[in-house]
Design a protein around this motif. Structure first.
Motif, PDB file in Angstrom:
ATOM      1  N   PHE A  28      45.872  34.116  31.315  1.00  0.00           N
ATOM      2  CA  PHE A  28      46.365  36.010  31.213  1.00  0.00           C
ATOM      3  C   PHE A  28      47.356  36.554  31.639  1.00  0.00           C
ATOM      4  O   PHE A  28      46.736  36.852  32.470  1.00  0.00           O
ATOM      5  CB  PHE A  28      45.124  36.231  30.071  1.00  0.00           C
ATOM      6  CG  PHE A  28      44.509  35.493  29.582  1.00  0.00           C
ATOM      7  CD1 PHE A  28      44.094  35.609  28.340  1.00  0.00           C
ATOM      8  CD2 PHE A  28      43.481  34.247  30.143  1.00  0.00           C
ATOM      9  CE1 PHE A  28      43.266  34.577  27.008  1.00  0.00           C
ATOM     10  CE2 PHE A  28      42.764  33.504  28.993  1.00  0.00           C
ATOM     11  CZ  PHE A  28      42.605  33.576  27.501  1.00  0.00           C
ATOM     12  N   GLU A  29      48.148  36.675  31.346  1.00  0.00           N
ATOM     13  CA  GLU A  29      49.068  37.651  31.650  1.00  0.00           C
ATOM     14  C   GLU A  29      48.149  39.720  31.644  1.00  0.00           C
ATOM     15  O   GLU A  29      48.714  40.158  32.761  1.00  0.00           O
ATOM     16  CB  GLU A  29      50.334  37.738  31.408  1.00  0.00           C
ATOM     17  CG  GLU A  29      51.275  36.658  31.464  1.00  0.00           C
ATOM     18  CD  GLU A  29      52.751  36.813  31.151  1.00  0.00           C
ATOM     19  OE1 GLU A  29      52.875  37.848  30.163  1.00  0.00           O
ATOM     20  OE2 GLU A  29      52.923  36.082  30.989  1.00  0.00           O
ATOM     21  N   ARG A  30      47.787  39.918  30.394  1.00  0.00           N
ATOM     22  CA  ARG A  30      46.646  40.976  30.440  1.00  0.00           C
ATOM     23  C   ARG A  30      45.608  41.095  30.261  1.00  0.00           C
ATOM     24  O   ARG A  30      44.641  40.267  29.195  1.00  0.00           O
ATOM     25  CB  ARG A  30      47.736  41.495  28.749  1.00  0.00           C
ATOM     26  CG  ARG A  30      49.000  41.861  28.719  1.00  0.00           C
ATOM     27  CD  ARG A  30      50.105  42.493  27.621  1.00  0.00           C
ATOM     28  NE  ARG A  30      49.254  43.583  26.861  1.00  0.00           N
ATOM     29  CZ  ARG A  30      48.262  43.603  26.535  1.00  0.00           C
ATOM     30  NH1 ARG A  30      47.722  43.343  25.502  1.00  0.00           N
ATOM     31  NH2 ARG A  30      47.613  44.558  25.399  1.00  0.00           N
ATOM     32  N   SER A  31      45.022  41.904  30.512  1.00  0.00           N
ATOM     33  CA  SER A  31      43.817  42.506  30.283  1.00  0.00           C
ATOM     34  C   SER A  31      43.263  42.095  29.423  1.00  0.00           C
ATOM     35  O   SER A  31      41.957  41.825  28.756  1.00  0.00           O
ATOM     36  CB  SER A  31      43.293  43.610  31.408  1.00  0.00           C
ATOM     37  OG  SER A  31      43.687  44.817  30.478  1.00  0.00           O
ATOM     38  N   GLU A  32      43.805  42.792  27.798  1.00  0.00           N
ATOM     39  CA  GLU A  32      43.231  42.529  26.651  1.00  0.00           C
ATOM     40  C   GLU A  32      42.687  41.318  26.568  1.00  0.00           C
ATOM     41  O   GLU A  32      41.605  40.871  25.942  1.00  0.00           O
ATOM     42  CB  GLU A  32      43.966  43.503  25.815  1.00  0.00           C
ATOM     43  CG  GLU A  32      43.015  43.659  24.184  1.00  0.00           C
ATOM     44  CD  GLU A  32      44.712  44.384  23.315  1.00  0.00           C
ATOM     45  OE1 GLU A  32      43.606  44.071  22.145  1.00  0.00           O
ATOM     46  OE2 GLU A  32      45.611  44.876  23.874  1.00  0.00           O
ATOM     47  N   PRO A  33      43.755  40.439  26.199  1.00  0.00           N
ATOM     48  CA  PRO A  33      43.164  39.066  25.811  1.00  0.00           C
ATOM     49  C   PRO A  33      42.110  37.901  26.730  1.00  0.00           C
ATOM     50  O   PRO A  33      41.747  37.520  26.230  1.00  0.00           O
ATOM     51  CB  PRO A  33      44.937  38.223  25.447  1.00  0.00           C
ATOM     52  CG  PRO A  33      45.689  39.226  26.607  1.00  0.00           C
ATOM     53  CD  PRO A  33      45.288  40.773  26.627  1.00  0.00           C
ATOM     54  N   ARG A  34      42.246  38.726  28.053  1.00  0.00           N
ATOM     55  CA  ARG A  34      41.638  37.827  29.083  1.00  0.00           C
ATOM     56  C   ARG A  34      40.218  38.229  28.494  1.00  0.00           C
ATOM     57  O   ARG A  34      39.193  37.719  28.669  1.00  0.00           O
ATOM     58  CB  ARG A  34      41.905  38.560  30.308  1.00  0.00           C
ATOM     59  CG  ARG A  34      41.198  37.470  31.325  1.00  0.00           C
ATOM     60  CD  ARG A  34      41.050  37.535  33.000  1.00  0.00           C
ATOM     61  NE  ARG A  34      41.170  39.483  32.844  1.00  0.00           N
ATOM     62  CZ  ARG A  34      42.792  40.054  33.942  1.00  0.00           C
ATOM     63  NH1 ARG A  34      43.644  39.717  33.320  1.00  0.00           N
ATOM     64  NH2 ARG A  34      42.549  41.842  34.033  1.00  0.00           N
ATOM     65  N   GLN A  35      39.758  39.640  28.775  1.00  0.00           N
ATOM     66  CA  GLN A  35      38.518  39.919  28.139  1.00  0.00           C
ATOM     67  C   GLN A  35      38.537  39.903  26.454  1.00  0.00           C
ATOM     68  O   GLN A  35      37.297  39.725  27.194  1.00  0.00           O
ATOM     69  CB  GLN A  35      38.615  41.649  28.113  1.00  0.00           C
ATOM     70  CG  GLN A  35      38.616  42.196  29.557  1.00  0.00           C
ATOM     71  CD  GLN A  35      38.962  43.885  29.605  1.00  0.00           C
ATOM     72  OE1 GLN A  35      38.982  44.455  28.287  1.00  0.00           O
ATOM     73  NE2 GLN A  35      38.853  44.108  30.769  1.00  0.00           N
TER      74      GLN A  35
END
Length: 388
Positions: A28-35
């Motif tokens: 995941f490049e970005r924290s939002e989709p990772r979280q």
């Protein structure tokens, strides 16, 4: 009496979920989709009765399911990398030198004709032709049970004739033709072997065992297999499998258990015959194997076996029985981690939900195994609902 988990047990759960998060982070490049992906997995392993978008959003304290839908349909992340992370996770915690790779399929009953790959087709899930999607899976079965390593969505031939429907379901252009199920199985096996997955056997039902190309490929790799074949499978030039088995003398049959079932050992009568006319590498051999029901002796299943010539009938029978473990894995995945409760129609959404659900199943299996090693005080009323 059930005992609630200790503080140490609860910390182990948290630590192991933290490990999953660390493994998934690079995808995941970005924290939002990772979280949100971690929130999705937490929802799947929760005790909530339903695992749909609304329920998962509520558990994540989100007002609407929009974020969860975005995770599955639009957010940028690599679902195949997550699949590879899953395989590494399984090998780290559940590797077994006697593991068996099982290829099998399960159906997802759907309404309408918009969901990618949906069609009127036979589903073993309901035991008849139904409007459904079919997922082909590769499972890793060992003494702990079975977990799901890989997945492919089968595209029914009807979709080849409707390019606009394929486009609407966002099916990649390279996948808008029907790939036979045995070929999908071969692709998943190739990926698993390339990823370092080792197995003493490969097994599957007649859909896969009846495919000559898949069997030959496994033989070229010197990969032992026990694969079911149809009763009309040709044995040599002029005989069928059922005709050959019908000629066997009564003393050839042996009563053996194919493993433990819900009601105890699964006993059948078994017999086999080496196929010496088939060429094999030195030290290897092929057999025709048959399994006969005790309650109905006319009910016979047939298999081809490829293995080192020193293999025993007992070993082969245990392998044939291991295929049932994937059916138990499907049942557990659907009941406990919402494998079949997705609300997506697009191709990518299916792969993303299924892959995260497979990760959730693997996580619960790892926790179950850790609990078994610690003893009976690990299980609680909540954890009981997760495990068979």
């Amino acid at each position: 009496m059930e005992v609630f988990p200790s503080i140490e047990d609860l910390r182990t759960w948290a630590d192991r979920l933290e490990e999953v998060q660390v493994r998934l982070a690079p995808s995941f490049e970005r924290s939002e989709p990772r979280q949100r992906a971690m929130a999705y997995i937490r929802g799947l392993i929760s005790t909530t009765e339903r695992k749909n978008g609304w329920q998962l959003a509520e558990l994540a304290r989100e007002a609407t399911p929009d974020g969860m839908q975005r995770l599955l349909n639009a957010a940028k992340w690599d679902v195949d990398q997550v699949r590879d992370d899953l395989q590494e996770y399984i090998l780290t915690h559940l590797a077994d030198p006697e593991a068996v790779l099982v290829v099998d399929e399960t159906g997802f009953v759907k309404k309408g004709n918009k969901s990618a790959g949906v069609a009127a087709q036979y589903s073993g899930t309901v035991g008849k032709i139904a409007n459904c999607q079919i997922g082909v899976f590769l499972a890793y079965a060992n003494r702990y049970g079975a977990v799901l390593l890989d997945r492919e969505l089968y595209l029914h031939a009807d979709w080849e004739k409707e390019p606009e429907r394929c486009k609407e379901a966002e099916i990649p252009e390279g996948r808008r033709t029907t790939i036979p199920k045995p070929m999908l199985a071969k692709q998943m096996l190739e990926r698993a072997f390339a990823h370092g997955v080792k197995a003493t056997w490969v097994t599957g039902d007649t859909v896969y065992g009846g495919d000559t190309k898949l069997r030959i490929w496994l033989e070229e790799r010197l990969q032992p297999y026990v694969l079911a074949v149809p009763k009309n499978q040709r044995i040599g030039l002029s005989h069928r499998a059922d005709e050959v088995v019908a000629s066997w003398p009564a003393e050839r049959w042996q009563r053996l258990s194919a493993g433990e079932g819900s009601q105890g050992p699964r006993f059948y009568d078994w017999a086999w015959q080496s196929l010496d006319f088939r060429w094999t590498e030195p030290g290897w051999k092929q057999w025709l194997l048959a399994r006969r029901s005790l309650s109905n002796p006319t009910e016979i299943a047939y298999y081809f076996v490829f293995a080192p010539e020193a293999v025993t009938l007992e070993q082969v029978v245990r392998t044939a029985g291991s295929r049932w473990q994937v059916e138990e894995a499907f049942e557990l995945a659907k009941q406990q981690v919402g494998l079949d409760e997705y609300e997506v129609r697009h191709w990518q959404g299916w792969y993303r939900h299924i892959t995260l659900a497979m990760f959730a199943l693997a996580f619960l299996t790892v926790i179950k195994v850790a609990g078994q090693k610690r003893g009976p005080t690990f299980r609680s009323e909540k954890s009981q609902s997760f495990f068979p």
